[in-house]
Design an enzyme around this catalytic site. Structure first.
Site, mmCIF file in Angstrom:
data_model
loop_
_atom_site.group_PDB
_atom_site.id
_atom_site.type_symbol
_atom_site.label_atom_id
_atom_site.label_comp_id
_atom_site.label_asym_id
_atom_site.label_seq_id
_atom_site.Cartn_x
_atom_site.Cartn_y
_atom_site.Cartn_z
ATOM 1 N N GLU A 266 0.829 -1.220 0.000
ATOM 2 C CA GLU A 266 0.000 0.000 0.000
ATOM 3 C C GLU A 266 0.862 1.269 0.000
ATOM 4 O OE1 GLU A 266 -2.391 -0.871 3.489
ATOM 5 O OE2 GLU A 266 -0.797 -0.172 4.817
ATOM 6 N N PRO A 267 1.610 1.501 -1.079
ATOM 7 C CA PRO A 267 2.433 2.714 -1.128
ATOM 8 C C PRO A 267 1.610 3.974 -1.402
ATOM 9 C CG PRO A 267 2.616 1.517 -3.187
ATOM 10 C CD PRO A 267 1.733 0.683 -2.301
ATOM 11 N N ARG A 269 3.564 7.586 -1.198
ATOM 12 C CA ARG A 269 4.591 8.501 -1.706
ATOM 13 C C ARG A 269 5.090 8.098 -3.093
ATOM 14 N NH1 ARG A 269 7.878 11.222 1.621
ATOM 15 N NH2 ARG A 269 7.222 9.842 3.314
ATOM 16 N N ARG A 305 7.086 19.346 5.204
ATOM 17 C CA ARG A 305 8.123 18.317 5.278
ATOM 18 C C ARG A 305 9.509 18.869 5.666
ATOM 19 N NH1 ARG A 305 9.680 15.356 1.807
ATOM 20 N NH2 ARG A 305 9.776 13.475 3.066
ATOM 21 N N TYR A 309 10.469 17.267 9.157
ATOM 22 C CA TYR A 309 11.372 16.105 9.018
ATOM 23 C C TYR A 309 12.767 16.496 8.538
ATOM 24 C CZ TYR A 309 6.748 13.833 8.384
ATOM 25 O OH TYR A 309 5.455 13.393 8.506
ATOM 26 N N CYS A 336 5.375 33.070 10.433
ATOM 27 C CA CYS A 336 6.075 33.830 11.452
ATOM 28 C C CYS A 336 6.797 32.901 12.424
ATOM 29 C CB CYS A 336 5.050 34.717 12.161
ATOM 30 S SG CYS A 336 5.808 36.024 13.050
ATOM 31 N N GLU A 337 7.725 32.116 11.910
ATOM 32 C CA GLU A 337 8.593 31.250 12.722
ATOM 33 C C GLU A 337 9.927 31.128 12.009
ATOM 34 O OE1 GLU A 337 7.395 27.627 14.495
ATOM 35 O OE2 GLU A 337 5.293 28.207 14.642
ATOM 36 N N TYR A 365 2.289 14.030 0.758
ATOM 37 C CA TYR A 365 2.398 14.659 2.080
ATOM 38 C C TYR A 365 2.693 16.151 1.960
ATOM 39 C CZ TYR A 365 2.580 9.721 3.059
ATOM 40 O OH TYR A 365 2.272 8.382 3.088
HETATM 41 C C1 LIG Z 1 -0.768 2.333 7.360
HETATM 42 C C2 LIG Z 1 -0.015 3.026 6.279
HETATM 43 N N1 LIG Z 1 0.076 2.447 5.074
HETATM 44 C C3 LIG Z 1 0.717 3.031 4.055
HETATM 45 C C4 LIG Z 1 1.352 4.244 4.208
HETATM 46 C C5 LIG Z 1 2.034 4.859 3.024
HETATM 47 O O1 LIG Z 1 3.373 5.109 3.231
HETATM 48 P P1 LIG Z 1 4.214 5.658 1.989
HETATM 49 O O2 LIG Z 1 3.566 6.880 1.507
HETATM 50 O O3 LIG Z 1 5.573 5.893 2.550
HETATM 51 O O4 LIG Z 1 4.214 4.568 0.961
HETATM 52 C C6 LIG Z 1 1.309 4.869 5.462
HETATM 53 C C7 LIG Z 1 2.053 6.118 5.687
HETATM 54 O O5 LIG Z 1 2.870 6.216 6.580
HETATM 55 C C8 LIG Z 1 0.600 4.260 6.515
HETATM 56 O O6 LIG Z 1 0.510 4.847 7.702
#
Ligand SMILES: Cc1ncc(COP(=O)(O)O)c(C=O)c1O
Length: 418
Positions: A266-267, A269, A305, A309, A336-337, A365
């Site tokens: 389940e990607p 990014r 980000r 991060y 303002c930071e 993100y």
């Molecule tokens: C439960 C879960 N699945 C999938 C993802 C997707 O991660 P990424 O965008 O790094 O593939 C996240 C993000 O952290 C997540 O919390």
């Protein structure tokens, strides 16, 4: 710029979009989103692998619809994301809801929608079993291996808040059995922006071994986390190599077990990250002695980000004269930071007030983590379609409209319709 992410679109095209629609504006490229989906769906040839898109990375409905059209299902992490995918017409069997401190109302709402509930604590599993006896669900396991581009997004380590401990799995099985609930799947997600593919392979082993506790599994979901390169010298994740190693392991498992399972990843990014950029305009050039700042009309309220991060995003001046001498700048936001710096010590052609910058690889993100901090309005979003047209996929609200909406939402002033 990373060789794996060449500049994704003609900069003059972006300039025209910035001039026509104003800034700050997120721009996304449909062709890259589709290409990324197709690379994934073409990866595992003989193994039953399906792909879900992690909606949290970018939840613009137009982007969700493109990804649905490519045949992916959806990983959601809130009831709101569930509702969004349902409203966009996704079949509930293609929506996984990986809960995290879910309320009863969210649980019951999602269960009524018929989506696959992925439960991450014994406490919640108990209330689910008591409320929905005779049904089925999935459980999220804490694999005790984590990874990620930053400690804040490592979700699988021993101290993580996510998932059920491995040593509690027998208890989980006893609990579901006593309520006639079936565990149809198991899941883990070790983190976002994985640095070591070996950690993902290790997690795969952990879940395959954990599957022995269950006898009616339909699927095993290994989560997301596939990284993209952001810095010019970042190594690109070798997806083919990873898929080859994972295939060997999964095939061995299928050969040795009676379980007829499907595997999921389940990607988020990886699908949308390099397909998006944030356009902003320089409104101030300021020499502070040791540093020269390019001050812009966006900030960490729109792209958090770098501040959250220490993330790196390539920044390109799309309007400067390419032959101008190179100068070194810090690119600052308008929040303002002092931490509101989008890029430090960047070499760019000499830049001026009125120039436009593209902050690259901001499709994941970016907008989903944007806020109204400092009461600023949100960016607009534009999609460059496969056919090469561009269309607004989220309108900009003017500062006046944005403040008016806020006053009405807080109830301090009444809208004319109330
Ligand atoms: C439960 C879960 N699945 C999938 C993802 C997707 O991660 P990424 O965008 O790094 O593939 C996240 C993000 O952290 C997540 O919390």
């Amino acid at each position: 710029m990373h060789p794996a992410n060449p500049f994704p679109v003609d900069p003059d095209r972006l300039l025209a979009i910035a001039q026509k629609w104003g800034t700050p504006t997120y721009v996304y490229l449909e062709n890259i989103i589709r290409e990324q989906c197709r690379k994934l769906t073409g990866l595992f040839k003989n193994i039953p692998v399906s792909w879900l898109y992690a909606v949290k990375a970018n939840d613009n409905p137009h982007i969700i619809s493109i990804i649905a059209d490519e045949g992916l299902g959806f990983d959601t992490v809130s009831y709101e994301e569930v509702l969004l995918c349902r409203k966009l017409g996704t079949d509930p069997d293609n929506i996984f809801y990986t809960e995290n401190n879910m309320t009863d109302a969210e649980m019951n709402g999602a269960a009524k929608e018929g989506v696959i509930l992925n439960i991450g604590s014994l406490d919640r599993l108990k209330s689910y079993c008591e409320t929905w006896p005779g049904s089925s669900c999935s459980i999220r396991i804490k694999p005790d291996v984590g990874d990620g581009h930053h400690a804040k997004v490592d979700t699988g380590n021993q101290d993580s808040k996510f998932g059920i401990r491995m040593d509690l799995l027998k208890e989980a099985v006893a609990l579901v059995d006593s309520h006639n609930v079936t565990i149809r799947g198991i899941h883990a997600h070790i983190g976002s922006g994985i640095q070591e593919p070996e950690n993902l392979l290790y997690e795969i082993n952990v879940l395959l071994e954990a599957s022995q506790y269950f006898n009616s599994l339909e699927f095993i979901n290994f989560g997301g986390g596939i990284p993209i390169p952001y810095r010019p010298d970042d190594d690109a994740f070798n997806l083919e190599r990873f898929a080859g190693l994972a295939s060997d392991r999964l095939q061995k498992y299928l050969d040795e077990t009676d379980q007829k399972v499907r595997f999921y990843f389940e990607p988020g990014r990886w699908i949308v990250g390099s397909a998006g950029m944030l356009l902003t305009q320089v409104n101030t050039v300021k020499d502070q002695g040791r540093k020269t700042y390019l001050g812009t009309d966006t900030g960490f309220n729109h792209l958090i980000r770098p501040a959250l991060y220490d993330a790196y995003h390539e920044i390109v001046n799309i309007s400067a004269n390419k032959d101008a001498p190179l100068r070194t700048y810090d690119v600052a936001g308008n929040i303002c930071e002092s931490g509101d710096v989008l890029g430090k010590e960047r070499s760019m052609p000499e830049s001026r007030t009125g120039d436009y910058l593209a902050i690259l690889d901001a499709g994941a993100y970016g907008m989903t983590m944007a806020s109204h901090y400092n009461r600023r309005a949100m960016p607009a979003e534009v999609l460059i379609t496969e056919q090469g047209f561009h269309k607004i996929i989220r309108k900009r609200k003017s500062p006046e409209q944005s403040v008016e909406e806020y006053l009405q939402d807080t109830g301090i002033v009444q809208s004319e319709n109330n």
